[in-house]
Scaffold this motif. Structure first.
Motif, PDB file in Angstrom:
ATOM      1  N   HIS A   1     -65.938 -70.052-169.378  1.00  0.00           N
ATOM      2  CA  HIS A   1     -67.125 -70.326-168.570  1.00  0.00           C
ATOM      3  C   HIS A   1     -67.129 -71.739-167.995  1.00  0.00           C
ATOM      4  CE1 HIS A   1     -68.170 -67.448-171.783  1.00  0.00           C
ATOM      5  NE2 HIS A   1     -68.902 -66.849-170.862  1.00  0.00           N
ATOM      6  N   PRO A   2     -67.238 -71.897-166.680  1.00  0.00           N
ATOM      7  CA  PRO A   2     -67.515 -73.223-166.127  1.00  0.00           C
ATOM      8  C   PRO A   2     -68.969 -73.595-166.426  1.00  0.00           C
ATOM      9  CG  PRO A   2     -67.532 -71.578-164.389  1.00  0.00           C
ATOM     10  CD  PRO A   2     -67.121 -70.863-165.648  1.00  0.00           C
ATOM     11  N   ASP A   3     -69.268 -74.882-166.403  1.00  0.00           N
ATOM     12  CA  ASP A   3     -70.644 -75.322-166.662  1.00  0.00           C
ATOM     13  C   ASP A   3     -71.537 -75.160-165.437  1.00  0.00           C
ATOM     14  OD1 ASP A   3     -70.269 -76.189-169.366  1.00  0.00           O
ATOM     15  OD2 ASP A   3     -69.174 -77.923-168.587  1.00  0.00           O
ATOM     16  N   ILE A   4     -71.010 -75.548-164.288  1.00  0.00           N
ATOM     17  CA  ILE A   4     -71.753 -75.475-163.025  1.00  0.00           C
ATOM     18  C   ILE A   4     -70.857 -74.819-161.985  1.00  0.00           C
ATOM     19  CG2 ILE A   4     -72.925 -76.781-161.195  1.00  0.00           C
ATOM     20  CD1 ILE A   4     -74.341 -77.034-163.857  1.00  0.00           C
ATOM     21  N   VAL A   5     -71.419 -73.916-161.193  1.00  0.00           N
ATOM     22  CA  VAL A   5     -70.704 -73.334-160.053  1.00  0.00           C
ATOM     23  C   VAL A   5     -71.502 -73.619-158.793  1.00  0.00           C
ATOM     24  CG1 VAL A   5     -69.520 -71.548-161.362  1.00  0.00           C
ATOM     25  CG2 VAL A   5     -71.813 -71.100-160.477  1.00  0.00           C
ATOM     26  N   ALA A   6     -70.831 -73.593-157.664  1.00  0.00           N
ATOM     27  CA  ALA A   6     -71.513 -73.940-156.419  1.00  0.00           C
ATOM     28  C   ALA A   6     -70.907 -73.178-155.248  1.00  0.00           C
ATOM     29  CB  ALA A   6     -71.433 -75.444-156.164  1.00  0.00           C
ATOM     30  N   MET A   7     -71.716 -73.044-154.217  1.00  0.00           N
ATOM     31  CA  MET A   7     -71.279 -72.456-152.959  1.00  0.00           C
ATOM     32  C   MET A   7     -71.452 -73.496-151.861  1.00  0.00           C
ATOM     33  SD  MET A   7     -72.722 -69.086-150.924  1.00  0.00           S
ATOM     34  CE  MET A   7     -74.283 -69.868-150.467  1.00  0.00           C
ATOM     35  N   GLU A   8     -70.441 -73.636-151.045  1.00  0.00           N
ATOM     36  CA  GLU A   8     -70.502 -74.533-149.885  1.00  0.00           C
ATOM     37  C   GLU A   8     -70.524 -73.680-148.612  1.00  0.00           C
ATOM     38  OE1 GLU A   8     -67.884 -78.010-147.627  1.00  0.00           O
ATOM     39  OE2 GLU A   8     -67.001 -76.829-149.250  1.00  0.00           O
ATOM     40  N   PRO A   9     -71.679 -73.527-147.967  1.00  0.00           N
ATOM     41  CA  PRO A   9     -71.707 -72.758-146.722  1.00  0.00           C
ATOM     42  C   PRO A   9     -71.057 -73.553-145.596  1.00  0.00           C
ATOM     43  CG  PRO A   9     -73.888 -73.633-147.226  1.00  0.00           C
ATOM     44  CD  PRO A   9     -73.001 -74.026-148.356  1.00  0.00           C
ATOM     45  N   LEU A  10     -70.090 -72.956-144.957  1.00  0.00           N
ATOM     46  CA  LEU A  10     -69.353 -73.643-143.898  1.00  0.00           C
ATOM     47  C   LEU A  10     -69.930 -73.391-142.518  1.00  0.00           C
ATOM     48  CD1 LEU A  10     -65.714 -72.822-145.092  1.00  0.00           C
ATOM     49  CD2 LEU A  10     -67.080 -74.853-145.601  1.00  0.00           C
ATOM     50  N   ASP A  11     -70.727 -72.345-142.386  1.00  0.00           N
ATOM     51  CA  ASP A  11     -71.136 -71.909-141.049  1.00  0.00           C
ATOM     52  C   ASP A  11     -72.547 -72.345-140.665  1.00  0.00           C
ATOM     53  OD1 ASP A  11     -72.455 -70.324-142.841  1.00  0.00           O
ATOM     54  OD2 ASP A  11     -71.891 -68.413-141.946  1.00  0.00           O
ATOM     55  N   GLN A  12     -73.158 -73.237-141.441  1.00  0.00           N
ATOM     56  CA  GLN A  12     -74.469 -73.741-141.056  1.00  0.00           C
ATOM     57  C   GLN A  12     -74.363 -74.486-139.731  1.00  0.00           C
ATOM     58  OE1 GLN A  12     -77.597 -73.485-143.189  1.00  0.00           O
ATOM     59  NE2 GLN A  12     -76.210 -71.783-143.558  1.00  0.00           N
ATOM     60  N   GLY A  13     -75.191 -74.126-138.783  1.00  0.00           N
ATOM     61  CA  GLY A  13     -75.156 -74.771-137.473  1.00  0.00           C
ATOM     62  C   GLY A  13     -74.229 -74.114-136.472  1.00  0.00           C
TER      63      GLY A  13
ATOM     64  N   LYS B   1     -63.279 -67.179-143.751  1.00  0.00           N
ATOM     65  CA  LYS B   1     -64.333 -67.397-144.738  1.00  0.00           C
ATOM     66  C   LYS B   1     -65.448 -68.264-144.168  1.00  0.00           C
ATOM     67  CE  LYS B   1     -61.608 -71.108-146.833  1.00  0.00           C
ATOM     68  NZ  LYS B   1     -60.807 -71.497-147.999  1.00  0.00           N
ATOM     69  N   SER B   2     -66.651 -67.966-144.607  1.00  0.00           N
ATOM     70  CA  SER B   2     -67.815 -68.748-144.199  1.00  0.00           C
ATOM     71  C   SER B   2     -68.327 -69.614-145.344  1.00  0.00           C
ATOM     72  CB  SER B   2     -68.939 -67.828-143.719  1.00  0.00           C
ATOM     73  OG  SER B   2     -69.304 -66.905-144.735  1.00  0.00           O
ATOM     74  N   VAL B   3     -67.710 -69.513-146.529  1.00  0.00           N
ATOM     75  CA  VAL B   3     -68.107 -70.333-147.669  1.00  0.00           C
ATOM     76  C   VAL B   3     -66.862 -70.795-148.427  1.00  0.00           C
ATOM     77  CG1 VAL B   3     -70.289 -69.094-147.973  1.00  0.00           C
ATOM     78  CG2 VAL B   3     -68.286 -68.422-149.321  1.00  0.00           C
ATOM     79  N   ARG B   4     -67.038 -71.851-149.195  1.00  0.00           N
ATOM     80  CA  ARG B   4     -66.078 -72.232-150.227  1.00  0.00           C
ATOM     81  C   ARG B   4     -66.804 -72.199-151.562  1.00  0.00           C
ATOM     82  NH1 ARG B   4     -64.779 -76.514-146.581  1.00  0.00           N
ATOM     83  NH2 ARG B   4     -62.778 -76.212-145.522  1.00  0.00           N
ATOM     84  N   LEU B   5     -66.090 -71.806-152.616  1.00  0.00           N
ATOM     85  CA  LEU B   5     -66.665 -71.751-153.956  1.00  0.00           C
ATOM     86  C   LEU B   5     -66.097 -72.890-154.803  1.00  0.00           C
ATOM     87  CD1 LEU B   5     -66.618 -67.900-154.661  1.00  0.00           C
ATOM     88  CD2 LEU B   5     -68.261 -69.275-153.360  1.00  0.00           C
ATOM     89  N   TRP B   6     -67.003 -73.560-155.522  1.00  0.00           N
ATOM     90  CA  TRP B   6     -66.647 -74.716-156.340  1.00  0.00           C
ATOM     91  C   TRP B   6     -66.979 -74.422-157.800  1.00  0.00           C
ATOM     92  CZ3 TRP B   6     -66.321 -80.095-154.090  1.00  0.00           C
ATOM     93  CH2 TRP B   6     -66.244 -80.079-152.693  1.00  0.00           C
ATOM     94  N   SER B   7     -66.262 -75.089-158.713  1.00  0.00           N
ATOM     95  CA  SER B   7     -66.496 -74.917-160.144  1.00  0.00           C
ATOM     96  C   SER B   7     -66.344 -76.265-160.848  1.00  0.00           C
ATOM     97  CB  SER B   7     -65.492 -73.908-160.716  1.00  0.00           C
ATOM     98  OG  SER B   7     -65.674 -73.730-162.103  1.00  0.00           O
ATOM     99  N   PHE B   8     -67.214 -76.517-161.839  1.00  0.00           N
ATOM    100  CA  PHE B   8     -67.252 -77.824-162.487  1.00  0.00           C
ATOM    101  C   PHE B   8     -67.313 -77.685-164.007  1.00  0.00           C
ATOM    102  CE2 PHE B   8     -69.102 -78.141-158.305  1.00  0.00           C
ATOM    103  CZ  PHE B   8     -68.535 -79.294-157.773  1.00  0.00           C
ATOM    104  N   GLU B   9     -66.453 -78.402-164.688  1.00  0.00           N
ATOM    105  CA  GLU B   9     -66.479 -78.540-166.138  1.00  0.00           C
ATOM    106  C   GLU B   9     -66.970 -79.946-166.460  1.00  0.00           C
ATOM    107  OE1 GLU B   9     -66.233 -77.780-170.127  1.00  0.00           O
ATOM    108  OE2 GLU B   9     -65.979 -76.330-168.483  1.00  0.00           O
ATOM    109  N   VAL B  10     -68.018 -80.070-167.288  1.00  0.00           N
ATOM    110  CA  VAL B  10     -68.688 -81.352-167.521  1.00  0.00           C
ATOM    111  C   VAL B  10     -68.403 -81.867-168.926  1.00  0.00           C
ATOM    112  CG1 VAL B  10     -70.923 -82.540-167.547  1.00  0.00           C
ATOM    113  CG2 VAL B  10     -70.527 -80.665-165.918  1.00  0.00           C
ATOM    114  N   LYS B  11     -68.039 -83.150-169.003  1.00  0.00           N
ATOM    115  CA  LYS B  11     -67.848 -83.838-170.279  1.00  0.00           C
ATOM    116  C   LYS B  11     -68.552 -85.199-170.211  1.00  0.00           C
ATOM    117  CE  LYS B  11     -65.200 -80.637-171.929  1.00  0.00           C
ATOM    118  NZ  LYS B  11     -65.726 -79.737-172.975  1.00  0.00           N
ATOM    119  N   LYS B  12     -69.005 -85.675-171.376  1.00  0.00           N
ATOM    120  CA  LYS B  12     -69.655 -86.983-171.392  1.00  0.00           C
ATOM    121  C   LYS B  12     -68.645 -88.099-171.154  1.00  0.00           C
ATOM    122  CE  LYS B  12     -72.782 -88.245-174.214  1.00  0.00           C
ATOM    123  NZ  LYS B  12     -73.556 -88.588-175.428  1.00  0.00           N
TER     124      LYS B  12
END
Length: 299
Positions: A150-162, A177-188
């Motif tokens: 499991h990633p901690d945070i996932v995100a979508m980057e819409p490319l087609d805004q505007g 593609k009209s989006v990119r998908l991002w994934s983040f693993e978080v550590k202190k």
């Protein structure tokens, strides 16, 4: 740009973000082609991109060309400045000071960092984020079966805004593609003893996405070269989150973009975790309708 700007301001120390703002104003003509890229549809996204480039190989190259270009690595954020007497090595601080400055997350837990990261990614990078809670997985594989899944945070980057609706419709119904998908693993904190474990956890959790990142609030001396080597091999980027000033956070090592999402790996997480399933569902909604449902993002 780096060399000229630092040379002309010999008494000033800049963060990467501050240099980026100077470049955007001073070198507008040189950056014009980059500026019209639809990825940078807001000023904040453009600043973040230039700052990321400054924090990467551009400064390494500037130092090779001009030894007067100097960086102060600790305490974070990294500072860039002009030294009349070129230094053999970047300035370091004594061990007592280092032990105080390395841990910038204060009393925050890892879970406390998630909303901070979401705020930064949304407002500074333009991403639409969701939290993935591993406790909401069904664990059908048994004990240990979902280790580093499991990633901690996932995100979508819409490319087609505007974009014009004609183009948006064409892309949605075509193979582009009209989006990119991002994934983040978080550590202190990243230290010499945990850096490889943390990095490969990010590889395992995040390599399904177009961009995968390891996020930390601080790192010990000597960790960054190891991260540079690992990133060059595996493409995972590193983001340093400044909990005292979120918008001074920086992408220390940009991730390498994967052209395509690894949908087989994504399906494995969907099968286990309802949060990730809801994330993919909202990506699907955006693909079909170009609609961003504000209530489901950035919580």
């Amino acid at each position: 740009m780096i060399i000229n700007t630092l040379r002309e301001h010999p008494d000033k120390k800049f963060t990467a973000r501050e240099l980026a703002k100077v470049f955007i104003e001073r070198y507008a003509d040189d950056l014009a082609d980059k500026r019209i890229n639809p990825r940078f549809d807001t000023e904040e996204k453009f600043i973040a991109q230039i700052a990321a480039e400054i924090g990467g190989e551009r400064t390494v190259r500037a130092k090779q060309l001009c030894p007067n270009v100097t960086t102060r690595e600790k305490p974070r954020p990294r500072l860039y400045y002009w030294s009349e007497i070129p230094l053999e090595e970047d300035p370091v601080i004594n061990e007592e000071t280092e032990s105080e400055s390395v841990n910038t997350s204060g009393g925050f837990s890892e879970h406390d960092l998630y909303p901070m990261l979401i705020e930064f990614l949304n407002k500074d990078v333009g991403l639409y984020c969701q939290r993935i809670d591993e406790r909401r997985s069904i664990n059908s594989q048994g004990s240990g079966g979902n280790h580093w899944l499991h990633p901690d945070i996932v995100a979508m980057e819409p490319l087609d805004q505007g974009w014009d609706e004609t183009v948006r419709t064409c892309v949605r119904h075509g193979n582009d593609k009209s989006v990119r998908l991002w994934s983040f693993e978080v550590k202190k904190e990243l230290t010499r003893s945990n850096v490889r474990k943390c990095f490969f956890q990010a590889v395992s959790n995040s390599s399904w996405a177009n961009y995968g990142y390891l996020v930390a609030t601080s790192m010990s001396s000597g960790v960054e070269p190891e991260l540079q080597m690992l990133s060059s091999l595996h493409g995972i980027g590193v983001l340093l989150l400044d909990v005292e000033d979120l918008y001074n956070s920086q992408i220390l090592i940009p991730a390498k973009e994967k052209a395509d999402v690894d949908w087989l790996s994504a399906n494995r997480i969907v099968a286990e975790n309802i949060d990730f399933k809801n994330y993919i569902r909202q990506v699907s909604v955006y693909h079909r309708t170009a609609e961003l449902i504000e209530d489901v993002w950035n919580k």
